[in-house]
Design a protein around this motif. Structure first.
Motif, short mmCIF file in Angstrom:
data_model
loop_
_atom_site.label_atom_id
_atom_site.label_comp_id
_atom_site.label_asym_id
_atom_site.label_seq_id
_atom_site.Cartn_x
_atom_site.Cartn_y
_atom_site.Cartn_z
N CYS A 1 31.41 75.18 36.60
CA CYS A 1 31.92 73.83 36.83
C CYS A 1 32.98 73.40 35.82
O CYS A 1 32.78 73.54 34.61
CB CYS A 1 30.75 72.84 36.80
N ARG B 1 34.82 70.44 37.11
CA ARG B 1 35.15 69.14 37.69
C ARG B 1 33.99 68.70 38.58
O ARG B 1 33.45 69.51 39.34
CB ARG B 1 36.45 69.26 38.50
N PHE C 1 32.99 65.93 41.49
CA PHE C 1 33.30 64.86 42.44
C PHE C 1 32.00 64.10 42.73
O PHE C 1 31.00 64.72 43.14
CB PHE C 1 33.87 65.43 43.74
N ASP D 1 38.72 62.66 35.37
CA ASP D 1 39.81 63.61 35.62
C ASP D 1 40.99 62.80 36.14
O ASP D 1 41.20 62.67 37.35
CB ASP D 1 39.38 64.66 36.63
N THR E 1 43.45 64.69 38.60
CA THR E 1 43.00 64.83 39.99
C THR E 1 42.98 63.49 40.70
O THR E 1 43.37 63.39 41.87
CB THR E 1 41.60 65.47 40.02
N TYR F 1 39.36 71.05 47.67
CA TYR F 1 38.64 70.86 46.40
C TYR F 1 37.24 71.43 46.51
O TYR F 1 36.73 72.04 45.56
CB TYR F 1 38.58 69.38 46.04
N ASP G 1 37.02 75.21 46.03
CA ASP G 1 37.24 75.70 44.67
C ASP G 1 35.89 75.82 43.96
O ASP G 1 35.18 74.83 43.78
CB ASP G 1 38.15 74.73 43.93
N ASN H 1 34.57 73.38 41.27
CA ASN H 1 34.28 71.99 41.59
C ASN H 1 32.85 71.82 42.10
O ASN H 1 32.37 72.63 42.91
CB ASN H 1 35.25 71.46 42.65
#
Length: 345
Positions: free
Chosen positions: A75, A77, A79, A112, A115, A196, A199, A202
């Motif tokens: 990880c 990032r 969300f 972030d 982003t 996203y 990825d 994420n």
């Protein structure tokens, strides 16, 4: 640059950092390291979870099951998608551009900003990100209730030995408040977020409680045992004659669980439209139905573009815990349901 304060600390959960950390770890330790039918957790690639957001005395233990399943090994990032309870919002909203972090009693979580700026730049006439004013941000609990769990888990993996606060190497946070989105809007946001989600660096956390049952929630849907064929035979216990009536076939709390399981089954099956159809038929008050819908739409987008998606459960949610605040017996009672799930992507 400003920080969003932990406005619900001291009421919805303790504002004492050491006490909070011990509490979270106690709940995490109570979750077995291997779940029947699932196996050892976290499963590699389990980068998506659904977890509740009520006060910790109610939903903290249930949320631990989702967080124990979360794979943070790659990880960079996070969300965080949650529903809007107070602000009327027909779309999705991002934090104010002036914000650089969200605070917790355990320390700050950096946003972030790159982003978030990229998401703002993708705004079109059909997929617009509104800006969430700071007062509305701090009034909302659906995102905040996940921040201590996030900080606690990140601290154990990213904190340097000499650091007593969040280091610069912490994965960054991307908060998204999801309003009362239409099915088509959820699909559009899902397509936008799908790259996203693809990825592996994420992680996606979806904030949702499940059924809010009772007169105070304006939801008293009941499925008699005779309604085994489906929700079309359900009734709302709203008339005066229901107030002193005993419901035992089944007890009301069993009906609530059945309706919740219908929604959970639809989420596990992975069809966005199927989930929405069950919600329409039951009226179930799943407060995070819109962020769930956005992420389901994103998973469907990935499935369309990747071979093997859906095989072996990949790209589909798996529920591992279901709890309620109380077991409803009569019409004057009420309860809120909490469910935890993960998906390997």
């Amino acid at each position: 640059m400003t920080t969003r304060e932990a406005s619900h600390a001291g009421s919805w959960y303790t504002d004492d950092g050491p006490t909070l950390s011990r509490q979270l770890q106690t709940w995490l330790d109570a979750v077995p390291s291997s779940i029947p039918g699932v196996g050892p957790i976290p499963q590699p690639g389990a980068r998506v979870i659904i977890a509740p957001h009520a006060g910790y005395s109610y939903s903290g233990p249930a949320a631990a099951w989702a967080y124990k399943c979360l794979d943070l090994s790659k990880c960079k990032r996070i969300f965080l998608l949650g529903p809007s309870h107070h602000l009327h919002l027909p779309a999705c909203a991002l934090p104010s551009p002036t914000l650089t972090s969200y605070s917790t009693p355990l320390g700050p979580l950096p946003l972030d900003t790159s982003t978030l700026s990229a998401l703002r730049s993708t705004t079109t006439t059909t997929t617009a990100f509104a800006t969430l004013p700071l007062p509305a941000d701090e009034a909302e609990h659906s995102l905040e209730m996940h921040l201590p769990y996030i900080h606690h888990l990140l601290s154990s993996q990213w904190r340097s030995p000499s650091s007593s606060s969040s280091p610069s190497s912490f994965p960054l946070l991307v908060p998204i408040l999801v309003g009362s989105t239409s099915a088509s809007a959820e699909k559009r946001y899902g397509r936008l977020l799908a790259p996203y989600l693809a990825d592996e660096e994420n992680v996606f956390i979806v904030s949702s409680d499940f059924c809010h049952w009772g007169r105070r929630f304006d939801y008293t849907f009941y499925l008699p045992s005779a309604a085994a064929s489906g929700p079309d035979q359900g009734v709302s216990l709203t008339s005066k004659k229901h107030r002193n009536q005993q419901f035992t076939d089944p007890p009301i709390h069993e009906s609530i669980e059945k309706v919740d399981r219908m929604c959970m089954d639809a989420v596990e099956e992975g069809g966005h439209e199927g989930f929405l159809d069950v919600l329409r038929k039951t009226g179930n008050t799943v407060c995070g139905r819109h962020p769930i819908g956005v992420v389901m739409a994103a998973l469907e987008t990935l499935k369309e573009g990747r071979e093997g998606e859906g095989k072996g459960g990949r790209g589909k949610f798996r529920f591992v815990r279901y709890e309620r605040s109380s077991l409803v017996q009569g019409v004057e009672d009420s309860s809120v349901s909490y469910a935890s799930a993960f998906a390997v992507v």
